[in-house]
Design an enzyme around this catalytic site. Structure first.
Site, PDB file in Angstrom:
ATOM      1  N   GLY A  44       0.819  -1.198   0.000  1.00 10.97           N
ATOM      2  CA  GLY A  44       0.000   0.000   0.000  1.00 10.97           C
ATOM      3  C   GLY A  44       0.852   1.246   0.000  1.00 10.97           C
ATOM      4  O   GLY A  44       2.065   1.185   0.220  1.00 10.97           O
ATOM      5  N   PRO A  45       0.239   2.391  -0.227  1.00  8.56           N
ATOM      6  CA  PRO A  45       0.978   3.653  -0.211  1.00  8.56           C
ATOM      7  C   PRO A  45       1.247   4.125   1.219  1.00  8.56           C
ATOM      8  O   PRO A  45       0.752   3.538   2.180  1.00  8.56           O
ATOM      9  CB  PRO A  45       0.022   4.606  -0.937  1.00  8.56           C
ATOM     10  CG  PRO A  45      -1.335   4.068  -0.611  1.00  8.56           C
ATOM     11  CD  PRO A  45      -1.172   2.567  -0.559  1.00  8.56           C
TER      12      PRO A  45
ATOM     13  N   CYS B 217       5.571  -6.001   1.235  1.00  6.42           N
ATOM     14  CA  CYS B 217       5.964  -4.604   1.034  1.00  6.42           C
ATOM     15  C   CYS B 217       5.603  -3.765   2.266  1.00  6.42           C
ATOM     16  O   CYS B 217       6.291  -3.827   3.279  1.00  6.42           O
ATOM     17  CB  CYS B 217       5.328  -4.058  -0.240  1.00  6.42           C
ATOM     18  SG  CYS B 217       6.088  -2.531  -0.834  1.00  6.42           S
TER      19      CYS B 217
ATOM     20  N   GLN C  65       7.064  -3.694   6.419  1.00  4.42           N
ATOM     21  CA  GLN C  65       7.351  -2.504   7.220  1.00  4.42           C
ATOM     22  C   GLN C  65       6.477  -2.486   8.472  1.00  4.42           C
ATOM     23  O   GLN C  65       6.939  -2.150   9.574  1.00  4.42           O
ATOM     24  CB  GLN C  65       7.118  -1.253   6.377  1.00  4.42           C
ATOM     25  CG  GLN C  65       7.979  -1.177   5.116  1.00  4.42           C
ATOM     26  CD  GLN C  65       7.394  -0.276   4.050  1.00  4.42           C
ATOM     27  OE1 GLN C  65       6.545   0.571   4.342  1.00  4.42           O
ATOM     28  NE2 GLN C  65       7.826  -0.460   2.794  1.00  4.42           N
TER      29      GLN C  65
ATOM     30  N   ILE D 203       9.923   3.314   1.543  1.00  3.11           N
ATOM     31  CA  ILE D 203      10.214   3.058   2.951  1.00  3.11           C
ATOM     32  C   ILE D 203      10.803   1.662   3.089  1.00  3.11           C
ATOM     33  O   ILE D 203      10.440   0.748   2.345  1.00  3.11           O
ATOM     34  CB  ILE D 203       8.923   3.168   3.808  1.00  3.11           C
ATOM     35  CG1 ILE D 203       8.182   4.487   3.514  1.00  3.11           C
ATOM     36  CG2 ILE D 203       9.246   3.042   5.288  1.00  3.11           C
ATOM     37  CD1 ILE D 203       8.968   5.726   3.831  1.00  3.11           C
TER      38      ILE D 203
ATOM     39  N   HIS E  80       7.284  -7.316  -4.337  1.00  4.34           N
ATOM     40  CA  HIS E  80       5.959  -7.802  -4.733  1.00  4.34           C
ATOM     41  C   HIS E  80       6.090  -9.147  -5.448  1.00  4.34           C
ATOM     42  O   HIS E  80       6.479  -9.189  -6.618  1.00  4.34           O
ATOM     43  CB  HIS E  80       5.279  -6.798  -5.667  1.00  4.34           C
ATOM     44  CG  HIS E  80       4.769  -5.578  -4.988  1.00  4.34           C
ATOM     45  ND1 HIS E  80       3.449  -5.184  -5.029  1.00  4.34           N
ATOM     46  CD2 HIS E  80       5.401  -4.657  -4.213  1.00  4.34           C
ATOM     47  CE1 HIS E  80       3.296  -4.066  -4.334  1.00  4.34           C
ATOM     48  NE2 HIS E  80       4.474  -3.722  -3.827  1.00  4.34           N
TER      49      HIS E  80
ATOM     50  N   GLU F  67       3.791 -10.843  -6.668  1.00  2.00           N
ATOM     51  CA  GLU F  67       2.791 -10.926  -7.736  1.00  2.00           C
ATOM     52  C   GLU F  67       3.151 -10.062  -8.943  1.00  2.00           C
ATOM     53  O   GLU F  67       2.433 -10.070  -9.948  1.00  2.00           O
ATOM     54  CB  GLU F  67       1.414 -10.516  -7.191  1.00  2.00           C
ATOM     55  CG  GLU F  67       1.138  -9.031  -7.136  1.00  2.00           C
ATOM     56  CD  GLU F  67       1.914  -8.275  -6.050  1.00  2.00           C
ATOM     57  OE1 GLU F  67       1.864  -7.036  -6.043  1.00  2.00           O
ATOM     58  OE2 GLU F  67       2.578  -8.930  -5.213  1.00  2.00           O
TER      59      GLU F  67
END
EC number: 4.1.3.27
Length: 729
Positions: A580-581, A607, A611, A659, A697, A699
């Protein structure tokens, strides 16, 4: 004369030579029309030509077939003979024989009801280079025949068959050092009276049946019967080929001496491989067409127990009206195992200076060939180093066009290019002399052309490459490599073997029911496993869910925040934290992780998910100096653990992040399982709890290489999910 419609619906027109042609059309089954023709070619003369490869502006899909043609034109050296195979052919032979009486530069020999022999006279004067294609050759006869039947009213009627390599020596003679067998034919072209045409865009197929008449001669009502000649297999086992291992590499060394002296710029010698045919030629043709689609697939029964089965990737000469085209191929690399590996191979090929030089020389010679016969200024390169992909190989291809001068025809264009530098070398004549002196056997059909010469003046021919010649039950496959001064002898020998491999596989596996390599089956490790996928407003979450579902798992995707009742309703065996962002705090990931840990649920983070886990367990996050958005990275696997089990020590993955988890402050209970080349954490696993994560990722397209991403997901479902562990126990 324009075509007229007859009372029975047939069409009739008169050719330039005064022959009345009547065409009757009937519909054929689109789905299986071509298959019946292929099967018949095991025991009947004829040809099937197909294009099962598409390239915008260059190649489209089509099929054309002729079986049991009534007449054929064959030649060897300067001897040519025309044979009739039935009563209808006798009429055609009589029409042609009468017309040839007035043709200069040939000497007519014996004429019987079913055969006419003639000889092409030697030139009686010096021809300039500009008029060399007008010299007396077997094409003198072909010009006369096409002129006799010429009409703009039909684009399919013409001569179908094969042109052998030795025809070039009528255009530009060299000293022949290899002995030719007595039964060699340099050309076999069929004149059909029935043609199957398959239009794949309209999804239609039809058969055109022709009758021919002039004065008191007519094919109408004449018998069409032709006795079959079944394919005969043999028990004898042929040698492996005409070169011993390493001998082709030695030839490369000899060629490099010629390059050093300046005798040659490039040369394309070949070697020949043998196989015994345990299958019918039609089975080999079907197999080859399935495993090696190409713009010029062909299956020709030449008669006399000789067949050609091929999947040529290269156009030789195509003429439409006054436009003449060629597509030289040079520059070759092996296909990768998947699209990602293909893309890497393509980059390698495009960055190869050797391969660029190969194609440049081929195209410069090709432009020279066109300049002999084309309008000044009309020769243009309309495609440069374009990629064409085939079953086992990737090629770079140029596309060159020109406009024929008014005093030139398709045969002039054909002869001027004989043969393409991609199968000979440059300078072309010196390269052909080198080939004649150093190859072990005559090329026969290899390096020549197959296809069709239309009576409307058009021509469509492909180079005779990637071809299996079957003669008396033994299959021959010849393959060559383009040699330059900087060629590696061992690599060039390996390239010839690679090029031949698809043909040899078609021979050996002709009876196989499987037409293509199947993809790796995804392991059904997720049967009965329930997964809760927490969505952090990500644009890749559904692809990630798709990967998990491929394992057989049930996936429920819920956008954060995740309520307690969701956990109760889904009853997950695994919680997946999506990418996600932003940062984990933007989605209060700690709360989600706390709920999952309270239920003793395994957690896998992707991802942003990595974090979030690092931060939730007490670690710190940092920001990259340069964001990695849509960038591939080669990562090092430090500990296979759960996620990387069964994968290599290095894996290419796709990254979308700014990040990252600070390795200097990562909680001690986490093991770093993978890192990038600059030391950025790419994978972690908890030493005591069922928790793992990756920074990249799995995928992503960038993680497709070797099916790495899917294999990681399989590992997570098989070894991290709660129910999977219970089953294993």
């Amino acid at each position: 004369m324009a075509a007229v419609i007859l009372e029975d619906g047939a069409e009739s027109y008169t050719t330039k030579g005064g022959i009345v042609v009547t065409r009757r059309r009937r519909e054929a089954s689109y789905s299986d029309a071509i298959a019946g023709y292929v099967d018949r070619l095991d025991e009947r003369r004829g040809a099937v030509f197909s294009s099962n490869y598409e390239y915008p502006g260059r190649y489209t899909r089509w099929d054309t077939a002729v079986v049991d043609p009534p007449l054929a034109i064959s030649s060897f050296g300067r001897s040519l003979w025309i044979e009739a195979y039935n009563e209808r052919g006798e009429v055609l032979l009589a029409l042609i024989a009468e017309d040839l009486k007035s043709v200069a530069d040939i000497t007519l020999g014996s004429l019987a009801a079913r055969r006419l022999d003639l000889t092409i006279n030697e030139p009686d004067r010096v021809f300039t280079e500009e008029e060399r294609s007008k010299m007396p050759t077997v094409f003198t006869v072909l010009r006369a025949v096409t002129n006799l039947f010429h009409s703009e009213e039909d684009s399919n009627l013409g001569l179908y068959g094969a042109f052998g390599y030795d025809l070039a020596f009528q255009f530009d003679a060299i000293e022949l050092k290899l002995s030719r067998p007595d039964d060699q034919r340099d050309m076999v072209l069929f004149l059909p009276d029935e043609i199957l045409v398959v239009d794949h865009y309209a999804a239609k197929a039809w058969i055109d049946r022709y009758d021919f008449a002039r004065e008191n001669l007519s094919t109408e009502g004449k018998a069409a019967d032709i006795a079959p000649e079944p394919f005969r297999s043999v028990d004898s086992i042929p040698p492996h080929g005409d070169h011993r291992p390493g001998e082709y590499a030695e030839l490369v060394v000899k060629a490099k001496e010629s390059f050093r002296r300046g005798d040659l710029f490039e040369v394309v010698p070949g070697q020949k491989f043998y196989e015994r045919c345990e299958s019918r030629p039609s089975e080999i043709s079907n197999r080859l067409k399935a495993i090696n689609p190409s713009p010029y697939s062909f299956f020709i029964n030449l008669g006399n127990q000789e067949y050609l089965v091929g999947a040529s990737p290269e156009m030789f000469v195509r003429v439409s009206g006054r436009r003449i085209e060629t597509c030289p191929i040079s520059g070759t690399i092996k296909r990768g195992d998947d699209p990602i590996a293909d893309s890497e191979q393509i980059l390698k090929l495009l960055n190869s200076k050797k391969d660029e030089s190969e194609l440049t020389m081929c195209s410069d010679v090709d432009r020279n060939d066109k300049s002999r016969v084309c309008v000044p200024g009309s020769v243009k390169v309309i495609g440069r180093r374009q990629i064409e992909m085939y079953s086992r190989l990737i090629h770079t291809v140029d596309h060159i066009e020109g406009r024929l001068r008014d005093d030139m025809d398709a045969f002039d264009g054909f002869l001027s290019h004989a043969w393409a530098v991609t199968v000979t070398g440059a300078p072309k004549l010196w390269a052909m002399r080198f080939i004649e002196s150093h190859e072990k056997s005559p090329r026969a059909w290899y390096g020549g052309a197959i296809g069709m010469v239309g009576f409307n003046g058009d021509m469509n021919t492909g180079l005779t490459l990637r071809t299996i010649r079957i003669k008396d039950g033994i299959a021959e496959v010849r393959a060559g490599a383009t040699l330059l001064y900087d060629s590696n002898p061992e690599e060039e020998e390996a390239e010839t073997e690679l090029k031949a491999s698809a043909m040899i596989a078609a021979i050996r596996d002709a009876k196989s029911a499987n037409s293509a390599k199947s993809a790796r089956d995804v392991a059904a490790v997720g049967a009965g496993v329930s997964i809760l996928l927490v969505d952090h407003e990500d644009s890749f979450v559904h692809t990630l869910a798709n990967y998990f579902r491929q394992t057989g798992a049930s996936v429920t995707t819920v956008r954060t925040p995740v309520a307690e009742e969701i956990f109760d309703r889904v009853k997950p065996d695994l919680v997946v934290l999506s990418p996600g962002p932003g940062t984990p705090k933007d989605f209060d990931c700690k709360a989600t992780i706390k709920k999952a840990r309270a239920r003793d649920l395994p957690i896998f983070g992707v991802c942003l998910g990595l974090q979030a886990l690092a931060e939730a367990y007490g670690g710190d996050l940092r920001q990259l100096a340069i964001p990695m958005h849509g960038k591939p990275s080669r990562i090092r696997v430090l500990e296979p653990g759960i996620v990387f089990s069964g994968l290599g020590k290095e894996v290419t993955v796709g990254r979308y992040h700014s990040i990252f988890a600070d390795p200097s402050n990562l909680p001690r209970e986490f093991v770093i399982t993978a890192e990038s080349e600059d030391g950025t954490i790419m994978g972690i696993e908890h030493s005591k709890e069922p928790v793992a994560a990756v920074q990249f990722h799995p995928e992503s397209i960038m993680t497709l290489g070797g099916d790495a991403g899917m294999r990681m997901i399989e590992n997570v479902v098989a070894h991290l999910a709660k129910r999977a562990k219970t089953k294993a126990a």
